[in-house]
Write an enzyme that holds these catalytic residues in place. Structure first.
Site, short mmCIF file in Angstrom:
data_model
loop_
_atom_site.label_atom_id
_atom_site.label_comp_id
_atom_site.label_asym_id
_atom_site.label_seq_id
_atom_site.Cartn_x
_atom_site.Cartn_y
_atom_site.Cartn_z
N ASP A 18 1.14 -0.80 -0.56
CA ASP A 18 -0.05 -0.30 -0.14
C ASP A 18 0.68 1.44 -0.04
O ASP A 18 1.04 1.42 0.98
CB ASP A 18 -0.64 0.19 1.74
N ILE A 19 0.92 2.08 -0.94
CA ILE A 19 1.80 3.37 -1.02
C ILE A 19 1.84 3.91 -0.22
O ILE A 19 1.89 4.81 0.47
CB ILE A 19 1.76 3.62 -2.39
N ASN A 32 -6.00 12.20 -11.26
CA ASN A 32 -6.56 13.04 -12.64
C ASN A 32 -6.10 14.11 -12.71
O ASN A 32 -5.91 15.09 -11.90
CB ASN A 32 -8.74 12.54 -12.85
N GLY A 40 -9.25 4.52 -6.95
CA GLY A 40 -7.51 4.36 -7.07
C GLY A 40 -6.95 4.45 -5.86
O GLY A 40 -7.23 4.86 -4.63
N ASP A 42 -4.99 6.95 -6.27
CA ASP A 42 -5.81 8.67 -5.83
C ASP A 42 -6.65 9.10 -4.78
O ASP A 42 -6.17 9.16 -4.06
CB ASP A 42 -6.28 9.56 -7.52
N GLY A 127 -4.80 1.44 -14.55
CA GLY A 127 -5.29 0.72 -14.22
C GLY A 127 -6.82 1.46 -15.02
O GLY A 127 -6.56 0.99 -15.74
N VAL A 128 -7.80 2.50 -14.35
CA VAL A 128 -8.80 2.98 -14.64
C VAL A 128 -8.21 3.45 -16.08
O VAL A 128 -9.25 3.46 -17.37
CB VAL A 128 -9.89 4.09 -14.33
#
Length: 183
Positions: A18-19, A32, A40, A42, A127-128
């Site tokens: 986990d960052i 974004n 995610g 972010d 990811g997205v």
């Protein structure tokens, strides 16, 4: 012959985790364009940092794709959060590779400017934003190694992989680029 050395390779670490829990000077947020949080990594960074991060991000006026901006880390273990906006994958014919490489270069340049010695990156755009994982990983690792070959002040770059598939791909690519297992 590569453009980087074994010493540069020794400054790269690949972990699964986990960052938001990384004990480094700076973590990179795959943000974004608005910088106001999202899903995610972010969203996880915004939640872990607390409301101060959102307030500071509101003052930044967003961020263009491939660029980076820096804020304080607030409630995170990291002192700094470097926000970078990765490209959305559109088939690879819209400059996605160059924009992704720019995310890494610009994030590292901001880090050096703040005296960061240890920095953690997520798998930006995978990811997205649907950037193919292996392509994105090759761009990430190559960009970081090139930067490290010219910049001795960064002591450690951590690629923090959320899942085992991402971790495996990062390990394989780092090992391939460095021709021996990385630390």
């Amino acid at each position: 012959m590569t453009e980087w050395s074994a010493q540069d390779c020794n400054r790269i670490v690949v972990v699964q985790g986990d960052i938001t829990r990384e004990n480094v000077d700076a973590i990179v947020n795959a943000a974004n364009r608005s910088l106001l949080g999202g899903g995610g990594v972010d969203g996880a960074i915004h939640r872990a940092a607390g409301p101060g991060l959102l307030e500071e991000c509101r003052q930044l006026g967003g961020c263009d794709t491939g660029q980076a901006k820096i804020t304080r880390g607030y409630q995170l273990p990291a002192e700094w959060v470097i926000h970078t906006v990765g490209p959305v994958w559109r088939g690879g014919t819209h400059g996605e590779a160059d924009l992704l490489a720019s995310c890494y270069r610009n994030s590292l340049a901001l880090a050096v400017g703040k005296g960061v010695r240890r920095i953690a990156f997520p798998a930006i755009s995978t990811g997205v934003y649907r950037f193919p994982l292996e392509r994105a990983t090759r761009i990430a690792v190559r960009s970081v190694l090139r930067f490290l070959s010219a910049e001795p002040r960064i002591e450690e770059v951590r690629f923090v992989c959320f899942d085992s598939r991402t971790y495996t791909v990062y390990r394989e690519v780092v090992d391939e680029f460095c021709s021996e297992p990385c630390p």
